[in-house]
Structures are given as structure tokens and as C-alpha cells.
Scaffold this active site. Structure first.
Site, mmCIF file in Angstrom:
data_model
loop_
_atom_site.group_PDB
_atom_site.id
_atom_site.type_symbol
_atom_site.label_atom_id
_atom_site.label_comp_id
_atom_site.label_asym_id
_atom_site.label_seq_id
_atom_site.Cartn_x
_atom_site.Cartn_y
_atom_site.Cartn_z
ATOM 1 N N ASP A 193 108.738 126.131 81.025
ATOM 2 C CA ASP A 193 109.033 125.299 79.968
ATOM 3 C C ASP A 193 108.643 123.901 80.341
ATOM 4 O O ASP A 193 109.313 123.339 81.574
ATOM 5 C CB ASP A 193 110.507 125.576 79.460
ATOM 6 C CG ASP A 193 110.857 124.632 78.311
ATOM 7 O OD1 ASP A 193 109.996 123.896 77.960
ATOM 8 O OD2 ASP A 193 112.212 124.422 78.135
ATOM 9 N N HIS A 367 116.325 121.706 76.658
ATOM 10 C CA HIS A 367 115.454 121.959 77.651
ATOM 11 C C HIS A 367 115.604 121.534 78.868
ATOM 12 O O HIS A 367 116.470 120.298 79.152
ATOM 13 C CB HIS A 367 113.958 121.397 76.973
ATOM 14 C CG HIS A 367 113.508 122.192 75.849
ATOM 15 N ND1 HIS A 367 112.814 123.302 75.807
ATOM 16 C CD2 HIS A 367 113.876 122.032 74.421
ATOM 17 C CE1 HIS A 367 112.724 123.581 74.763
ATOM 18 N NE2 HIS A 367 113.162 122.596 73.751
ATOM 19 N N ASP A 442 99.618 126.828 53.103
ATOM 20 C CA ASP A 442 100.102 125.923 51.925
ATOM 21 C C ASP A 442 100.575 126.868 51.238
ATOM 22 O O ASP A 442 99.782 127.629 50.605
ATOM 23 C CB ASP A 442 98.793 125.235 51.511
ATOM 24 C CG ASP A 442 99.284 124.223 50.381
ATOM 25 O OD1 ASP A 442 100.330 124.213 50.060
ATOM 26 O OD2 ASP A 442 98.182 123.451 49.849
#
Length: 553
Positions: A193, A367, A442
Site C-alpha cells: 500500500d 493507511h 452510467d
């Protein structure tokens, strides 16, 4: 000689969101996360963005399953779209699977998958994949780092994580387990990460937010308190509820996802709120405002969210005013700053007192920052390294940190979406590319396409001008028109002279056409478009969309 192992990255390397990778062992594919990304202002009308699944569709017969590291939408929100095309089992913690299940069930696709819960520290086989699930702390409970024991050694994916020494639920990142793997088979490749890789220091514990919230409740005993946060942030919800109950308040949830997740977490024993303290949002009028706490969705300023409707004075359940304290217990995701700012402005206009992360420590990241990344490197001592999960600058800083911590530069790969890397006995290297563009959604329509987005941006920025003409295809005579219709180019009632000139210009161009060409609708459209576009550009220096309409009489 051991078989090579490949990893193909379909998303999450170069942006925040769309996290998706494919690990290939023995000719089989294990998908690692399948997330979505929320659109930015350059994507008008788009609801969400997915990874390009072309590679998976082309190799559908080789897909063994999918591991979701945790329950955030940017890691599991794409499953309900991929399952329309493929069928495969999904592995994750019980909570992660329940959060993913919601979207899958809404899409009517539960029959195309099997949800297989895995537990802290469990090691499980799935086809040729030998997987181990290690607890990590994050902003949603029960996240995992995943260790893949492969013919080329252990590939460890950190998941989204931080090293919280005082987690709200007591479930800490299992550094001992990670260290045991490092001391045993060792870490051949570490995928880590990168979200906070630019930031020095150590991310604060989630429990630190609880103390700030308690102080805010104590300092505003005469006000109704409304707190907005992510619906998946169960630990934050717990701390909000604890602070409210300690001050003698009842708690109500507002927003569909908040209500669902609170009910889910309580049923799983992950959230403790006494029945006596939890009331329906429609019942809060029965209590004095100073005895009420509302936990709401909408901390990112989403247009139709509960908090945004409050800010617009359009929420049918709550009217915000001077007697309210509104706390945004979150930080704006990149791209959402404008929307969040508008919501804060709207709440202030209504007289509410607003507290956000710029004014008080009402939010902490989920994080790891650089000191935590260094700590994990010192525990793992990986042979090779690839930074994942972040924009390119985040990946770059994480790669530099890995080199600082002793990973040889030749074994650090700065990969991007679409890259394929291969582990062999000789080393690690790039070996190809796979499709990894954006898939725009969409409504329920997938793959809106860049062409449609380009058209929408032109319409939004320059407007549209239509020229309508009716032609007798037998004689070539113009029966009616040309008529000029405009939206967003000029205001017609104030530009009649300009529109008359545009009409004359198109008419002259059509009359000058060869008689044979007049009977061809496409030739008429092309001539009308070119003439009108040239006139518009010369007279206004604008470039609206030009739409010619030719009707045959």
C-alpha cells in the site's frame, strides 16, 4: 525448475481506486480485489469507473476465484459487474463478504458466486493457490494482508493497512505472523500500500478520534449533534455512539447504507450499541435536541446524500439550524474537495456550527505513513518490491523508501495499470501488457466510452448548435429551413441577428452544392456542418457541437 508466476495489474496503480490484480500460478488465475473508482469532474454523467475486464473475459476458463482484502468499494465494488460475465467463488473475511454481498445481491447475481469466509491466520488451498490470511488494521474492520505461497516463493500483498497499536476492537496488525513468514520461507515479493508513502511519521490510532469526539460532545451539551462518516467505518461509528451515550444521548442513523451497515455490524457482534440507545430517525422529534445524536452518510459531499440534502435544506427528516453541531468525521477524498466545501458552506448558511478535520482531529487515515512502512520492511526483509495502491507519485515515494530500507534497486519495479510482471528463478521483470483502460458506467450501462465523455464535455463547455433543413430529394429543392436551434452557445432572443447570419451562411453553402449531391443526405449534412462550424468559429471563437439534421420531403 519451478514454474514461473505472473502478476497482471488491471487497476489501482496510478490512481486511487479500481484496485484489481491477477496472480497466475499453474495456469490458473486468482483475482486479488475487484474495485471501482468514483468519477472526477472530467467525467460528466459517469456514476463510477471500473477496471477493464478484457483480460479476465479472454481467460474466463482459467479464473479460479477472487480474494477481497477488505470491504471498501475501491476493492470489492466491481464484483457485481464482473459477475455478470464470469462465475467464480469469492474469499474474504465474513464482514468483507457481507459488505460485498449487498451490491451483488442488488444485481441479482448471488447465484453466480460462492462467498467463502476465511479467518485470521487461516491458510487455505484453492486450486493451485496456497493462500494465508494475516490480520491488518485499516479503517474498516477485518482487513487482511494475503500471503501467496507459490513455486517462486511467497508473494505478500499488504492490503490497505496501518500499524495501529491501540485499535478500537483490539485486532492489531499481526506483525508476529508476518515476521514468522519472513523468518521461515521468506518474502520473495512484497506488494505494498502506497497511499501515505509521501508522509513522514506514523498514522495516529483510530482510538485517538474517540477522545476528540468525547470532548466535542462534552463541549456542546446544549446542541443537537450530527456526525457524518463513511458507513463502512464501523470503528468510527462505535466511537461516535460511545461519546453520545456517555452524554446521555440517543443515537439515530440517517442514510440507507449507514442503517444497513450498523444493523449488519450489530448482528455480527462488531458494533455495541444498546437497544435502549438506538432509535429510529423518525422518532428523534420525541427527544429534546440536546439529547440527540444523528450518525449520517454524506461526508464526501455526494449530491443526493443525507448530509448534502441537509446542507440544501432539502432533507425531509432533519432541518439543520443554529442549534446544531455538525461534525464531518472524515477527510475529503482527492477530487471531492469542492463538493465537501459546498456542503460545509450550505450548513454554515443555515446557522449550524461545523467541525471538520481542518479544525479538529476528528479523522485519522487508515493507511500507513513512512515510519510504519519502514517498520514493515524491517520485519519482512523482502527480496523484491512493487508499490501498489496509489497515484504515481505515491508509488514513486514507496519505491524510494524500499530502496532506502535495503531492497536492491534492480528488484524494485515501478509498475502501472496494464503491466504484467513475472517471477522466475532468474529474477523478476516486466514481460508484457494487458488491457487496463477505464470502463465507465452510467446508470446500468457499462463502457460509456471516451467518445461519449468527450461529447459531454463539449456540450457542457461550448454548447450545441443544430441546423435543421428539409429537402425534396427528387428535385434537390430546399423545402424548409435551414433553421438554427442552439443550447448553450448563445442566448437566442439576444442573438437574432447572429442566428440570421448563420442561417444565410448555411443556405448559401447548400445552394452552391452540385445538383446530384443534394439528393444525398450525408453530403447535405457534411456541407451544412462544415459551413456552420466555420461561421461559428469565425464569429464567436467557440467550438460548440454542430448537429446537422436533414429531413426528406
Amino acid at each position: 525448475m519451478a514454474d514461473p508466476v505472473r502478476i497482471a495489474f488491471l487497476g489501482g496503480l496510478g490512481e486511487i481506486g479500481r484496485n484489481c490484480a491477477c496472480i497466475e500460478v499453474g495456469g490458473r488465475i486468482m483475482i486479488l480485489d475487484c474495485g471501482l473508482m468514483f468519477p472526477n469532474e472530467d467525467m460528466p454523467g459517469v456514476d463510477l469507473v471500473l477496471p477493464d475486464f478484457t483480460y479476465l473475459l479472454d481467460n474466463a476458463d482459467r479464473v479460479e476465484g477472487c480474494v477481497i482484502t477488505h470491504g471498501h468499494e475501491d476493492h470489492c465494488g466491481g464484483l457485481s459487474y464482473l459477475l455478470r460475465e464470469l462465475s467464480f467463488p469469492i474469499y474474504g473475511s465474513a464482514l468483507s463478504l457481507c459488505l460485498a454481498r449487498s451490491r451483488i445481491e442488488e444485481a441479482g447475481l448471488l447465484g453466480r458466486t460462492e462467498l467463502i469466509p476465511v479467518h485470521d491466520g487461516e491458510r487455505r488451498m484453492a486450486g493451485p493457490f496456497d493462500m494465508e490470511f494475516i490480520p491488518v488494521t485499516h479503517s474498516v474492520p477485518h482487513g487482511f494482508a494475503t500471503a501467496f505461497h507459490t513455486p517462486q516463493g511467497v508473494i505478500l500483498h499488504s492490503g490497505d493497512f496501518k500499524i495501529d497499536l491501540t485499535p478500537v476492537d483490539g485486532r492489531a496488525t499481526d506483525l508476529a505472523h508476518l515476521g514468522a513468514i519472513a523468518d521461515g520461507p521468506g518474502i520473495r515479493l512484497f506488494l505494498c500500500d502506497s497511499t501515505n508513502a509521501e508522509e513522514e511519521g506514523h498514522t495516529k490510532s483510530e482510538s485517538s478520534v474517540g477522545r476528540v469526539l468525547a470532548d466535542l460532545f462534552a463541549a456542546h451539551r446544549q446542541k443537537r449533534v450530527i456526525v457524518a462518516c463513511f458507513a463502512s467505518h464501523i470503528h468510527r461509528v462505535q466511537q461516535i455512539a460511545d461519546a453520545a451515550i456517555a452524554e446521555g444521548r440517543v443515537v439515530a442513523t440517517l442514510g440507507r447504507s449507514m442503517g444497513k451497515n450498523v444493523a449488519l455490524a450489530r448482528s455480527m457482534g462488531l458494533l455495541t450499541i444498546p437497544d435502549s440507545a438506538l432509535v429510529d430517525i423518525d422518532q428523534i422529534g420525541s427527544y429534546p435536541p440536546e439529547r440527540v445524536c444523528v450518525i449520517s452518510t454524506g461526508s464526501q459531499g455526494e449530491p443526493m446524500s443525507a448530509l448534502a440534502l441537509m446542507a440544501a435544506n432539502d432533507n425531509r427528516r432533519i432541518t439543520v439550524g443554529e442549534g446544531d453541531l455538525v461534525v464531518l468525521s472524515s477527510h475529503a477524498i482527492p477530487g471531492n474537495e469542492t463538493s465537501v466545501g459546498k456542503v460545509i458552506d450550505g450548513l454554515c448558511r443555515l446557522g449550524a456550527e461545523v467541525v471538520h478535520s481542518g479544525l479538529a482531529d476528528v479523522h485519522v487515515s487508515g493507511h500507513a505513513k513512512r515510519d510504519e512502512l519502514r517498520l514493515l520492511h524491517s520485519v519482512l526483509r523482502p527480496s523484491s518490491f512493487i508499490p501498489v495502491h496509489g497515484e504515481f507519485r505515491h508509488l514513486t515515494h514507496n519505491a524510494q523508501l524500499a530502496e532506502e530500507m535495503g531492497v536492491d534497486r534492480s528488484r524494485i519495479l515501478l509498475a502501472e495499470d496494464g503491466d504484467v510482471v513475472e517471477l522466475t528463478e532468474e529474477g523478476i521483470d516486466f514481460v508484457g501488457e494487458v488491457p487496463a483502460g477505464y470502463l465507465y458506467v452510467d446508470g446500468i450501462v457499462g463502457d460509456v466510452g471516451r467518445g461519449v465523455l468527450r461529447d459531454r464535455k463539449v456540450l457542457a463547455e461550448e454548447g450545441v448548435v443544430m441546423v435543421v433543413v428539409t429537402v425534396d430529394t427528387k428535385t434537390g429543392e430546399i423545402v424548409t429551413g435551414p433553421e438554427i436551434i442552439t443550447r448553450g452557445w448563445v442566448y437566442a432572443p439576444e442573438a437574432e441577428k447572429l442566428l440570421d447570419e448563420a442561417r444565410s451562411t448555411v443556405l448559401q453553402a447548400l445552394e452552391a452544392m452540385d445538383a446530384a449531391a443534394v439528393s444525398e443526405p450525408e453530403a447535405l449534412k457534411r456541407t451544412a456542418r462544415q459551413a456552420l462550424a466555420r461561421f461559428v468559429s469565425e464569429r464567436t471563437r467557440r467550438r460548440p457541437m454542430i448537429v446537422p439534421v436533414v429531413m426528406e420531403a
